[in-house]
Enzyme design. Sequence first.
Site, PDB file in Angstrom:
ATOM      1  CG  HIS A 269       6.806  -1.942  -2.026  1.00  0.00           C
ATOM      2  ND1 HIS A 269       7.635  -2.997  -2.565  1.00  0.00           N
ATOM      3  CD2 HIS A 269       6.026  -2.519  -1.225  1.00  0.00           C
ATOM      4  CE1 HIS A 269       7.650  -4.100  -1.977  1.00  0.00           C
ATOM      5  NE2 HIS A 269       6.172  -3.750  -1.123  1.00  0.00           N
ATOM      6  CD  GLU A 270       3.660  -0.569   1.259  1.00  0.00           C
ATOM      7  OE1 GLU A 270       2.665  -1.377   1.034  1.00  0.00           O
ATOM      8  OE2 GLU A 270       4.697  -0.736   1.623  1.00  0.00           O
ATOM      9  CG  HIS A 273       1.260  -4.466  -1.478  1.00  0.00           C
ATOM     10  ND1 HIS A 273       1.326  -5.734  -1.852  1.00  0.00           N
ATOM     11  CD2 HIS A 273       2.632  -4.027  -0.888  1.00  0.00           C
ATOM     12  CE1 HIS A 273       2.661  -6.077  -1.157  1.00  0.00           C
ATOM     13  NE2 HIS A 273       3.172  -5.187  -0.557  1.00  0.00           N
ATOM     14  CD  GLU A 299       6.525  -7.941  -0.994  1.00  0.00           C
ATOM     15  OE1 GLU A 299       5.300  -7.720  -0.467  1.00  0.00           O
ATOM     16  OE2 GLU A 299       7.313  -7.056  -0.960  1.00  0.00           O
TER      17      GLU A 299
END
Lengths: 507, 507
Positions: A269-270, A273, A299
């Site tokens: 997830h990170e 980003h 997001e």
Amino acid sequence: MSINQKEMEEQFINYVKKIGAYNEALALIYWDLRTGAPKKGVDQRTEVIGVLSSELFELSTSEELESYLTVLSEESIQAQLSPITRKTVEEMKKEFDRNKKIPAEEHKEYVMLQSKAESVWEEAKEKADFSLFQPYLEKLVEMNKRFIEYWGHKENKYDVLLDMYEPGMTVAVLDEVFLDVKDKIIPLVHKIAASKNPPTTDFLYQTFPAKSQEAFSLDVLKQVGYDFDAGRLDKTVHPFATGINPGDVRITTKYDESDFRVAVFGTIHEAGHALYEQNISKELIGTPLCTGTSMGIHESQSLFYENFVGRNLAFWKHNYEALKSFANGQFDDVSVEDFYRAINESKPSLIRIEADELTYPLHIMIRYEIEKGLFDGDFEVKDLPAIWNEKYQSYLGVVPENDGEGVLQDVHWAGGSFGYFPSYALGYMYAAQLKQVMEKDIPDFDALLEQGNLLPVKEWLNEKIHRFGKMKKPLEILKDVTGEGLNAQYLIDYLYKKYSDVYQLDL
Amino acid sequence: MSINQKEMEEQFINYVKKIGAYNEALALIYWDLRTGAPKKGVDQRTEVIGVLSSELFELSTSEELESYLTVLSEESIQAQLSPITRKTVEEMKKEFDRNKKIPAEEHKEYVMLQSKAESVWEEAKEKADFSLFQPYLEKLVEMNKRFIEYWGHKENKYDVLLDMYEPGMTVAVLDEVFLDVKDKIIPLVHKIAASKNPPTTDFLYQTFPAKSQEAFSLDVLKQVGYDFDAGRLDKTVHPFATGINPGDVRITTKYDESDFRVAVFGTIHEAGHALYEQNISKELIGTPLCTGTSMGIHESQSLFYENFVGRNLAFWKHNYEALKSFANGQFDDVSVEDFYRAINESKPSLIRIEADELTYPLHIMIRYEIEKGLFDGDFEVKDLPAIWNEKYQSYLGVVPENDGEGVLQDVHWAGGSFGYFPSYALGYMYAAQLKQVMEKDIPDFDALLEQGNLLPVKEWLNEKIHRFGKMKKPLEILKDVTGEGLNAQYLIDYLYKKYSDVYQLDL
């Protein structure tokens, strides 16, 4: 452009770079505070943050800046500016006007309120006692309502707040998509609850040493194309990514030795980003355009990687053997297909940040409806616990035992962040829309994942989204890439397909 | 004191705290750059350093500051200030005057010269070619000579430079102590070279895994009383300690898997620096007094711990079993006495930072004599390689094969740091003087080390030295603690005793 104008443009750019430098120093200080700054140094570090932040606020509201913005916003001059400078002026002016419209006294009062409210919220959450937090939340809402009046608004006041996180987003649009979500997802949640073929998941919760989780996470980061010369991976209580500059985008993750998914999916997830921030065009460095264009688009990148890559069967066909080799035997008797089903289990739950792909949008929708109601005047702060519980019952079929796991669970409102929550759901919908276009350009998407070749995926996102930074607004990016506006249908289709597969439903 | 004066004092303190905040932010940025900042972000980080440094320079030379200093330095007002404010005014004024006396243009030229000279030095050292570096060194010396004229000087120009690192130190004092050192240490070095009982050292160079070295280093840090709630240990190419604030004093070390001494003694050395910074009185936080009083006193703390604690037999009687348990068997057949002798081997060598306790002061003395000669006018830069080699031959009996391992080995001169080197030897002499007084207060010093109880030692240093920060000047501390001025005899006595023991000499 006259020599004077040219000179002013240069002075303006230098001024903007100075602001950027303060922001970068602060970003590093915040990273450090969260990744291991010794606790006895924190009070003094807070003083440092105070000094740099006031300087930053002064720079952002100064008469010098005002004079640059006034001149460089004149139509005749604007036309002669480079696109980057023009956009920079536009961004800075929006921010400047927003700051200037709030009386200095009220700004100060608000900053102090935020800080106080966060510490009260912490206590209230721990004690599961909403009444402690209520007066602060009331004051925060009230002040935000006043700010909305200062800033000015059209039909819907809440639009002003949405625009801060997702420029251009409105209640009109969100009402429509959330209605779609409600109509389609709630029935699916019910069907899954009644399914006779839930995945087996007990093998997920075995001891997986943190060091081995880290080694696997590093492998995955390499695979998605995270650039370690422009970043590093650290450990924190709550995972995050921070773009200090495009050559320094740091990720953190959390290791739960009895649930490897926290680290693995948190890291992916990170990484989503981080890939965004690492691949912004170098031309934008030092300008306020050198960051993701909105919370929602940001997001969309993290959720794209977490869900469309990380929870994809093809991805695990490539990575499952590696995962097994790092684990202590917990997957030895589990096929990759059963593993895939297990990591995609869906169950209504109380806590947003622990929710699965399917129920997550419902958690967001509840918060959206509450915020909208607060700013419409339909809801009052004192009624929020009851409203919260009722909505959880109605949409998810679960009710918190206390407000600590209910209305007090998220920090956002204590920080005065109203209008932020919808970004999470928007990101998810954007991601599904992007995925569907990507598949036209990269029809062998799953085959590439199965080969562990994620480079074409990263390059596509670099090309279509990342490089622009804030040069394009979120809905402009969406339109340019997909040819349409926000549309929840792609996400709904994806979820139906995925969950009919995972739960062997006949939909 | 009038209300206006009171107000001014408050404004001044706030101004000083602001300067402190910039220094702290920069200290953190530098720590980060050395401990793992991603390399692609460095260029942009350099811009940030530039912005914060210019702001800091402006704050340190502003008319606002000048007006505070002028008023608060008036005798009638000074008397009414708190001791901390009075000392702060004194420190700031010294710095302010120094900065103000150099024309802005020359200051800028000098900063650029330093930066250029450092990169040229790096190349020159690598190529072992002094001629590349010579013109830069000439210019650096020339500009420093000019600055000395601006600043003003009494009999000896070099005193002005010494005073920057060791306030109050002079050539007159150093000449005397270095003469002692020369007269006493060189004969001892010769005796050791001729000794028939050198220690056996081959077992030192076995593979000792970095992770285990780290674990042992952490144990030692706990033992000396390093506060992990006010610090952390990281890994770097060159070990250092940095006091970001007294609650955040970070140490780094280096792990050489074929020589554990690098990490162990490096860590103890840096711990000595860190204990100083961690234990400065909290009252001084935010003022320029909140740091070690001089380079020499700082080095006295690091060398005290490295040599008087870390290379002491009693210390190893307590720690040897632990060291063995972390090692892979390399010490299994070695008694603690033989281990102690091995870690205290002395041999003339070419490289300062690798020198042992005994020969180290000679390396410093050579640099001192050269610097003094440059500023006296006795030496010219072009002759330094020959002078260097001749002195190494004469004092240590070794001659560099090339200038890379000779006159080019240290970075100090490239950075314009003339007058810094003597601090290393001063620290060593101070440490020996302090030790001798400490033994009167703590007569069971060795017994405490043997029990692993280093708390009384730390508390003694806290009480006598650390807490004062810059409230006392170095020679004031020395006088207050030992009752006398700089005296090389204590160090000489210590070295004679120690080496007659290690080499079984009859002196």
